[in-house]
Write a protein that holds these residues in place. Sequence first.
Motif, PDB file in Angstrom:
ATOM      1  N   ALA A 187       0.819  -1.217   0.000  1.00  0.00           N
ATOM      2  CA  ALA A 187       0.000   0.000   0.000  1.00  0.00           C
ATOM      3  C   ALA A 187       0.849   1.261   0.000  1.00  0.00           C
ATOM      4  O   ALA A 187       0.535   2.231  -0.698  1.00  0.00           O
ATOM      5  N   HIS A 188       1.939   1.257   0.751  1.00  0.00           N
ATOM      6  CA  HIS A 188       2.723   2.480   0.901  1.00  0.00           C
ATOM      7  C   HIS A 188       3.673   2.725  -0.261  1.00  0.00           C
ATOM      8  O   HIS A 188       3.488   3.629  -1.074  1.00  0.00           O
ATOM      9  N   ARG A 189       4.701   1.890  -0.367  1.00  0.00           N
ATOM     10  CA  ARG A 189       5.773   2.194  -1.317  1.00  0.00           C
ATOM     11  C   ARG A 189       5.381   1.909  -2.772  1.00  0.00           C
ATOM     12  O   ARG A 189       5.822   2.611  -3.678  1.00  0.00           O
ATOM     13  N   LEU A 190       4.555   0.886  -2.998  1.00  0.00           N
ATOM     14  CA  LEU A 190       4.178   0.556  -4.369  1.00  0.00           C
ATOM     15  C   LEU A 190       2.977   1.354  -4.841  1.00  0.00           C
ATOM     16  O   LEU A 190       3.065   2.154  -5.772  1.00  0.00           O
ATOM     17  N   TRP A 191       1.827   1.160  -4.202  1.00  0.00           N
ATOM     18  CA  TRP A 191       0.589   1.726  -4.739  1.00  0.00           C
ATOM     19  C   TRP A 191       0.416   3.207  -4.436  1.00  0.00           C
ATOM     20  O   TRP A 191      -0.117   3.946  -5.250  1.00  0.00           O
ATOM     21  N   CYS A 192       0.868   3.642  -3.271  1.00  0.00           N
ATOM     22  CA  CYS A 192       0.700   5.065  -2.942  1.00  0.00           C
ATOM     23  C   CYS A 192       1.739   5.931  -3.649  1.00  0.00           C
ATOM     24  O   CYS A 192       1.406   6.877  -4.337  1.00  0.00           O
ATOM     25  N   HIS A 193       3.023   5.586  -3.481  1.00  0.00           N
ATOM     26  CA  HIS A 193       4.096   6.445  -3.985  1.00  0.00           C
ATOM     27  C   HIS A 193       4.662   5.991  -5.326  1.00  0.00           C
ATOM     28  O   HIS A 193       5.479   6.707  -5.907  1.00  0.00           O
ATOM     29  N   ARG A 194       4.263   4.811  -5.779  1.00  0.00           N
ATOM     30  CA  ARG A 194       4.739   4.288  -7.063  1.00  0.00           C
ATOM     31  C   ARG A 194       6.262   4.379  -7.163  1.00  0.00           C
ATOM     32  O   ARG A 194       6.824   4.776  -8.192  1.00  0.00           O
TER      33      ARG A 194
ATOM     34  N   THR B 203      -9.970  15.889  -3.916  1.00  0.00           N
ATOM     35  CA  THR B 203      -9.027  16.401  -4.913  1.00  0.00           C
ATOM     36  C   THR B 203      -7.901  15.420  -5.209  1.00  0.00           C
ATOM     37  O   THR B 203      -7.086  15.667  -6.111  1.00  0.00           O
ATOM     38  N   ILE B 204      -7.825  14.326  -4.466  1.00  0.00           N
ATOM     39  CA  ILE B 204      -6.725  13.380  -4.627  1.00  0.00           C
ATOM     40  C   ILE B 204      -6.932  12.526  -5.873  1.00  0.00           C
ATOM     41  O   ILE B 204      -7.996  11.924  -6.053  1.00  0.00           O
ATOM     42  N   ASP B 205      -5.936  12.466  -6.719  1.00  0.00           N
ATOM     43  CA  ASP B 205      -6.008  11.684  -7.954  1.00  0.00           C
ATOM     44  C   ASP B 205      -5.773  10.208  -7.634  1.00  0.00           C
ATOM     45  O   ASP B 205      -4.696   9.825  -7.173  1.00  0.00           O
ATOM     46  N   LEU B 206      -6.782   9.377  -7.872  1.00  0.00           N
ATOM     47  CA  LEU B 206      -6.681   7.939  -7.662  1.00  0.00           C
ATOM     48  C   LEU B 206      -6.941   7.164  -8.947  1.00  0.00           C
ATOM     49  O   LEU B 206      -7.259   5.982  -8.906  1.00  0.00           O
ATOM     50  N   SER B 207      -6.776   7.826 -10.087  1.00  0.00           N
ATOM     51  CA  SER B 207      -7.075   7.177 -11.355  1.00  0.00           C
ATOM     52  C   SER B 207      -6.206   5.951 -11.580  1.00  0.00           C
ATOM     53  O   SER B 207      -6.682   4.926 -12.096  1.00  0.00           O
ATOM     54  N   ASP B 208      -4.933   6.025 -11.189  1.00  0.00           N
ATOM     55  CA  ASP B 208      -4.047   4.872 -11.358  1.00  0.00           C
ATOM     56  C   ASP B 208      -4.481   3.710 -10.477  1.00  0.00           C
ATOM     57  O   ASP B 208      -4.348   2.539 -10.848  1.00  0.00           O
ATOM     58  N   ILE B 209      -5.030   4.039  -9.310  1.00  0.00           N
ATOM     59  CA  ILE B 209      -5.441   2.995  -8.369  1.00  0.00           C
ATOM     60  C   ILE B 209      -6.708   2.300  -8.851  1.00  0.00           C
ATOM     61  O   ILE B 209      -6.813   1.071  -8.830  1.00  0.00           O
ATOM     62  N   TYR B 210      -7.683   3.073  -9.306  1.00  0.00           N
ATOM     63  CA  TYR B 210      -8.931   2.477  -9.763  1.00  0.00           C
ATOM     64  C   TYR B 210      -8.783   1.775 -11.113  1.00  0.00           C
ATOM     65  O   TYR B 210      -9.678   1.023 -11.516  1.00  0.00           O
ATOM     66  N   ASN B 211      -7.663   1.987 -11.782  1.00  0.00           N
ATOM     67  CA  ASN B 211      -7.385   1.263 -13.019  1.00  0.00           C
ATOM     68  C   ASN B 211      -6.585  -0.009 -12.771  1.00  0.00           C
ATOM     69  O   ASN B 211      -6.202  -0.698 -13.719  1.00  0.00           O
ATOM     70  N   ASN B 212      -6.334  -0.307 -11.508  1.00  0.00           N
ATOM     71  CA  ASN B 212      -5.570  -1.502 -11.137  1.00  0.00           C
ATOM     72  C   ASN B 212      -6.546  -2.615 -10.752  1.00  0.00           C
ATOM     73  O   ASN B 212      -7.208  -2.536  -9.715  1.00  0.00           O
ATOM     74  N   PRO B 213      -6.659  -3.685 -11.553  1.00  0.00           N
ATOM     75  CA  PRO B 213      -7.642  -4.734 -11.275  1.00  0.00           C
ATOM     76  C   PRO B 213      -7.377  -5.502  -9.978  1.00  0.00           C
ATOM     77  O   PRO B 213      -8.314  -6.023  -9.368  1.00  0.00           O
ATOM     78  N   VAL B 214      -6.129  -5.581  -9.560  1.00  0.00           N
ATOM     79  CA  VAL B 214      -5.811  -6.269  -8.303  1.00  0.00           C
ATOM     80  C   VAL B 214      -6.404  -5.509  -7.121  1.00  0.00           C
ATOM     81  O   VAL B 214      -6.999  -6.098  -6.213  1.00  0.00           O
ATOM     82  N   LEU B 215      -6.270  -4.194  -7.141  1.00  0.00           N
ATOM     83  CA  LEU B 215      -6.782  -3.377  -6.042  1.00  0.00           C
ATOM     84  C   LEU B 215      -8.303  -3.287  -6.065  1.00  0.00           C
ATOM     85  O   LEU B 215      -8.943  -3.302  -5.007  1.00  0.00           O
ATOM     86  N   THR B 216      -8.872  -3.175  -7.242  1.00  0.00           N
ATOM     87  CA  THR B 216     -10.337  -3.097  -7.324  1.00  0.00           C
ATOM     88  C   THR B 216     -10.980  -4.426  -6.957  1.00  0.00           C
ATOM     89  O   THR B 216     -12.093  -4.448  -6.433  1.00  0.00           O
ATOM     90  N   PHE B 217     -10.294  -5.530  -7.204  1.00  0.00           N
ATOM     91  CA  PHE B 217     -10.802  -6.838  -6.778  1.00  0.00           C
ATOM     92  C   PHE B 217     -10.898  -6.893  -5.262  1.00  0.00           C
ATOM     93  O   PHE B 217     -11.905  -7.323  -4.695  1.00  0.00           O
TER      94      PHE B 217
END
Length: 327
Positions: A80-87, A160-174
């Motif tokens: 959640a922190h280093r990969l998905w949040c901060h990429r 205002t937080i951009d989460l487009s990359d997160i909602y486009n990730n099928p692993v996270l949306t699953f």
Amino acid sequence: MVSHTGKDSLPKYKMFEKLVAPQADKREYKILYFNILTFLYWHIAGLYGLYLCFASAKWVSILNCFIFYLFGQLGIIAGAHRLWCHRSYKTKLPLEIILIFFNSIGFQNTAIDWVRNHRLHHKYSDTDADPHNATRGFFFSHLGWLITKKHPAVKKFGKTIDLSDIYNNPVLTFQKKYAIPVIGICCFVLPTVIPMYFWGETFNNAWHINILRYMLNLNATFLVNSAAHKWGYKPYDKNILPTECPSVSLVSLGEGFHNYHHVFPWDYKSEELGNNILNFTTKFIDFFAFIGWAYDLKSVPDDILKIRALRTGDGTAIWRKSLSNGD
């Protein structure tokens, strides 16, 4: 390697000062009683689990607790922190699946919710738009923010937080879509059933020792929000609250070098040394980079660290003494 200049963070705070600056007289603490009862149960049950570790549990159950603790922390910190949040690095699908499994073991809401809160925390750090605003006190930043309703600024600026990359990730949306069965099985069922099935542990022992594990996972992460925003050195930016707190790194698997992290949040190591005994998460990522499942690891060049430490640090530079000498 990527080269970033590390812009000063103080102007960023001043930019939003009038909008989200702490206003203690206007704050309301609306208690979430269900959350209080939940956290009370987890802590009381966890303390009972600690007692059972000495009273009746099998040693392999204690080892199992420790292993699941590592899994849970890695799911939060490496995932959640280093990969998905901060990429700060990229992964191939097998590692991402492992990380979402670990993240479900750690259970601090879904990964999507965690990323939203953490990106908000970095963008408006230690203001009223920060979900766990450290200016509201140690207890609030540690646990209080989870047992009270969100400040209006958190809700307003959270949009205002951009989460487009997160909602486009099928692993996270699953995980988000099937949160109850996925997290329920990973966090509570599996760590309880495994000791019972494989070495005959009692349900009472297995359940409460797992709750002890979960309680430790929660508090290890919470310390990054509380202790690492209160005690320690500020080698890279003396104008912000986050500090270098090695003791927090020890329990959180590498997240206590928080002054560095807030200045250079894109560094996959989350601190400048990386490969030391206090940063197990970095070793984990490095291993998967070695076998090719993690790649594009971002880090900050030494010359950039030196420049930033000399310009805005407090002069300590405890991990690289040469920085304070300008060598």
